[in-house]
Design an enzyme around this catalytic site. Structure first.
Site: not given
Ligand code: BJW
Length: 294
Positions: A104, A122, A130, A133, A194, A235, A260
């Site tokens: 991710q 992601h 762009c 386009c 662009c 994650t 984790n």
């Molecule tokens: C350690 C550590 C160490 C610390 N060792 N571990 C179904 C149900 C509910 C909601 C939705 C659903 N389907 C879709 C949604 C909406 C939404 C969503 O999921 N929302 C929820 C938050 C409620 N999803 C979307 O919108 C997605 N699109 C989609 O589904 O399209 C279809 C659709 C379209 C329109 C409407 C509906 C559906 C797109 C999601 C895009 C996510 N984008 C981001 C930003 C990316 C750009 C950027 O980087 O700025 O992606 S959000 C952010 O969260 C980023 C990450 O990739 C993502 C996940 O985060 P991650 O990696 O889990 O990080 P953390 O910080 O949450 O966790 C870190 C972990 O590491 C922790 O557990 C720590 O303990 C651990 N840790 N140190 C190992 N040393």
């Protein structure tokens, strides 16, 4: 942290597996100094509003704020190095006949650790495009920084940014130098424009409400459904649809392992949870599974 005792069944399952799928999140890059999103105190969403920065609406409303924030993050990544967790995953790939790495993360630390064919669900910071386009846009080397003295107003910046675009297009950095910056605040950089269609260049990441790249998602969900061992590292498993991959693997009969240091919603469902940082735990798992001398 001392050497952990891993469940024998986990090591046996990994040794026997011909198909292993790994899903990583921000925690895997945390030990490289890249902030996670949701960790208390250090997570990006503790300081910045997700809806002000990581949605298409945010970019429409304030493109300079969003582009500047992503340039700050791109700078952090350029300065960071892969850690032992990234390297352990790359080593794992050399031992497993059918190995899939899904991330991710929008950084390139897996690639720089030696992993190949990484599925970026992601998007990637290094691949802006762009918004009109959809042509890819190449960053100049380094980070486009503001002149000393602070924030630019967007209207004042326009000519400068156009000049930056011309320099980018000709492959030379602005003012002969691109500097990295330490400060995410007060840093507004209008996005490049662009040169073909005149629309804004946007960060190459997937924002909330946007669809994941179709090919990567299909390949990732296939790999989750067809692996013997599924490893989910660093994650919070809160963001869909990536979070559903672990359950897909479990439903298809895989052994699912979570690495984790903190609790997640997956704790009750995975086969094994190994508590600890991935930069410590993953090298130990790899060493023990494939008898690699430490
Ligand atoms: C350690 C550590 C160490 C610390 N060792 N571990 C179904 C149900 C509910 C909601 C939705 C659903 N389907 C879709 C949604 C909406 C939404 C969503 O999921 N929302 C929820 C938050 C409620 N999803 C979307 O919108 C997605 N699109 C989609 O589904 O399209 C279809 C659709 C379209 C329109 C409407 C509906 C559906 C797109 C999601 C895009 C996510 N984008 C981001 C930003 C990316 C750009 C950027 O980087 O700025 O992606 S959000 C952010 O969260 C980023 C990450 O990739 C993502 C996940 O985060 P991650 O990696 O889990 O990080 P953390 O910080 O949450 O966790 C870190 C972990 O590491 C922790 O557990 C720590 O303990 C651990 N840790 N140190 C190992 N040393």
């Amino acid at each position: 942290m001392t050497q952990q005792e891993f469940p024998l069944n986990l090591i046996t399952a990994l040794r026997a597996a011909t198909r292993v799928t790994v899903l990583t999140g921000a925690g895997v890059s945390a030990e490289s100094g890249i902030p996670t999103f949701r960790d208390k105190q250090t997570g990006l969403w503790e300081k910045f509003g997700a809806t002000e920065l990581a949605t298409p609406y945010a970019f429409e409303r304030d493109p300079a704020l969003v582009w500047g924030w992503y340039e700050w993050r791109r700078g952090l990544v350029l300065k960071a190095q892969p850690n032992a967790g990234h390297r352990a995953i790359a080593t794992m790939q050399t031992h497993v006949p059918h190995f899939t790495l899904i991330t991710q993360n929008v950084d390139d630390l897996h690639e720089r650790a030696g992993s190949c064919d990484v599925l970026h669900l992601h998007g990637e910071l290094s691949r802006p495009y762009c918004e009109g386009c959809r042509r890819p846009y190449s960053h100049a080397d380094g980070i486009l920084d503001l002149p000393a003295g602070g924030a630019l107003r967007q209207d004042v910046a326009t000519d400068e940014v156009r000049e930056a675009n011309r320099s980018h297009a000709s492959g030379s950095p602005v003012s002969g130098e691109c500097r990295s910056t330490n400060s995410p605040t007060g840093r507004r950089i209008p996005p490049p424009i662009c040169t073909v269609c005149g629309a804004k260049i946007r960060p190459g990441v997937v924002w909330f409400g946007e669809s994941l790249p179709q090919v990567q998602w299909n390949t990732a969900s296939d790999a989750a459904r067809h692996c013997e061992v599924f490893l989910c590292c660093g994650t919070s498993a809160l963001v869909q649809p990536a979070a559903s991959l672990t359950q897909m693997a479990l439903d298809a009969g895989a052994t699912a392992v979570q690495v984790n240091p903190n609790p997640t919603d997956l704790d009750g469902s995975v086969t094994f949870t190994i508590k600890g940082p991935s930069g410590i735990i993953l090298p130990q798992i790899v060493a023990e599974t494939w008898n690699i001398p430490k």
